[in-house]
Design an enzyme around this catalytic site. Sequence first.
Site, PDB file in Angstrom:
ATOM      1  N   LYS A 291       0.854  -1.181   0.000  1.00 55.57           N
ATOM      2  CA  LYS A 291       0.000   0.000   0.000  1.00 55.57           C
ATOM      3  C   LYS A 291       0.902   1.248   0.000  1.00 55.57           C
ATOM      4  CE  LYS A 291      -4.522   0.832   1.905  1.00 55.57           C
ATOM      5  NZ  LYS A 291      -5.532   0.360   2.856  1.00 55.57           N
ATOM      6  N   GLU A 375     -19.047  -5.715  10.153  1.00 57.84           N
ATOM      7  CA  GLU A 375     -19.984  -4.983  11.001  1.00 57.84           C
ATOM      8  C   GLU A 375     -21.066  -5.891  11.598  1.00 57.84           C
ATOM      9  OE1 GLU A 375     -18.884  -3.937   8.091  1.00 57.84           O
ATOM     10  OE2 GLU A 375     -18.028  -1.952   8.405  1.00 57.84           O
ATOM     11  N   ARG A 403     -25.778  -2.691   7.017  1.00 55.02           N
ATOM     12  CA  ARG A 403     -25.595  -4.135   6.805  1.00 55.02           C
ATOM     13  C   ARG A 403     -25.663  -4.930   8.115  1.00 55.02           C
ATOM     14  NH1 ARG A 403     -19.961  -5.533   4.142  1.00 55.02           N
ATOM     15  NH2 ARG A 403     -21.006  -4.477   2.436  1.00 55.02           N
TER      16      ARG A 403
END
Length: 639
Positions: A291, A375, A403
Amino acid sequence: MSERAGRLGGLLESVKGPRDLKELGAEELPRLAAEIRDLLVSATARTGGHLGPNLGVVELTIALHRVFDSPRDRILWDTGHQAYVHKMLTGRADRFGTLRQEGGLSGYPSQAESEHDVIENSHASTALSYADGLAKAYKLRGESDRTVVAVIGDGALTGGMAWEALNNIAAHRDLPLIIVVNDNGRSYSPTIGGLANHLASLRTNQRYEDVLEFVKDNLNKVPVVGAPVYDALHGMKKGIKDVLAPQAMFEDLGLKYIGLVDGHDTQAVEAALRKARGFRRPVIVHVLTKKGFGYSPAENHGEDCFHSPGAFDPLTGEEKPKPHGWTNVFSQEMVRLGAERQDIVAITAAMLGPTGLIPFSEAYPDRLYDVGIAEQHALTSAAGLAMGGLHPVVAVYATFLNRAFDQLLMDVALHRLPVTVVLDRAGVTGDDGASHNGMWDLSILQVVPGLAVAVPRDEPRLRELLAEAVAVDDGPTVVRYPKGPVGPEIEAVGKLGEMDVLRTGEPDVLVVSVGPMAEMCLEAAALLDAQGISATVVDPRWVKPLDEALVAAARVHKLVVVVEDNGRVGGVGDAVARMLRDADVDVPVRTYGIPQRFLDHAKRAKILADIGLTAQDIAREITEAVARRSPVLENHPAR
Ligand SMILES: Cc1ncc(C[n+]2csc(CCOP(=O)(O)OP(=O)(O)O)c2C)c(N)n1
Ligand SMILES: CC(=O)[C@@H](O)[C@H](O)COP(=O)(O)O
Ligand SMILES: [Mg+2]
């Protein structure tokens, strides 16, 4: 708005689409990659954006568009924050100066921008499910020559939906479907969990590193022949990795596996993708990337490798200082509460920094759980923690709560458990487009029995309401606040039941101001004075359950107005209207909020102005309503 983010490199300027890319010689690709990185840095330095993730996929994206034939083949990006390079290579490099600006390029794939773009949702862990469906559709339509490629990060792979999809994909051995695992070992911070540990073992298998080091040390000493042989071996390193670092997990699922591939070696990635394409069945290509690769301020950025910086100095990587925001207040208050209450624990879904929980994790390392981008698991694990005698605080962005709604409803609320959900980025967020606006929570939370919702208007109220929320031990509580800087402190001038009265007036208009809308509502009330209309402004603080004192107050006013930074449908305004109807209070109610549609990206302030959530608009609407005493106000965009 300048379309260009500075002059494009010559090679990049010549690439108007994948066809041009395919015509470049392999020897030209390193320069193309360098030009892409230059543009990534120069563009995001001005506009902010997902620099780190995109720097990590330059070679991968080049290889993808050289091997596959988009848009006939479909290339799907999980979450989509890492699709800037894809956009550059599909004819949008010259518009990169408009990234995340109103009317400019979206920060995520956008079907309106290009036929090459598919998934716009910016919510992680969904790409494999789309891929499963697309590949099945092409098969059924007799279009099995089309390959579906899904690029998913190691972070997104910690999301449960990704595994639901893998389970289904593995059951269909005849789908030409390629899953590229873009493994950079990080979400924002290092990716967590058993899967991450397994991936890490694949990446850093010491035996592999030892062998490679031995080869490098010994072969390079051999004049003439040594170096080329080492290069050949280095080029084959994925083969060595296969032998030394077994990939049982994926193959046990019945998926073919190719890896580990050096994600910054375009030719190695191309070779792996061509091999995968040849199988005409589900294949995982496990690609190792870094990254922030190629820009040292990002590579060396400890917290999140420049996952999504704001504007910064491209020479130094120094970000412009961010103003004191709602997240900072939450962050401080959590450390204070954590000292007072040993039973308070915190949960993040791979967003420790963005939700402000780093100080809490440093102060109480054993009481912070990072569950990955999961989540749903976060909410039900919180239910378990609460059943075990603790008080969990689950910090998520408002849009990502959607969600986990069933987990909040049936795992937390049904059991009346003391869980506090803190929703950051509630209301209009703006830059990240339709899928990031936190405009749903005050609507969906209305239907959860026994759940209480608090909306602070300023910093003191956030501290107060968070403390009140974690003090509730017989059911779930929610506290929600917007993105960005905290507004001015607004003291109450009185009380109405448990509600704060922010302004008193003659009983013309009763304005119910939800949370941070207070500043704007007070401005509107002052404007109404000039029209000879007197407004009382109240802040409920707790918007669910509503305070019964509203009924008596409404009864003596000519008009009730509710203003909220949430979708209008099913929000606080509708709850107030229902409450007054149920009490036979026959006073007109006007509700102002976010129109129930998907809003394009733009700055938060601009969107609020466009949808009429400004003092001038609200004052004008109320003036007209009072004048007409009309029950219907059709033309307001916020209606
Ligand atoms: C459901 C959901 N939760 C949280 C986020 C916020 N988010 C955006 S990108 C990201 C990290 C993604 O990590 P990874 O998939 O490894 O991609 P990388 O950035 O490393 O390329 C997170 C947590 C999100 N987009 N969707
Ligand atoms: C892609 C994603 O979901 C996040 O990275 C998002 O960009 C949040 O941005 P802020 O943290 O700037 O609100
Ligand atoms: Mg990652």
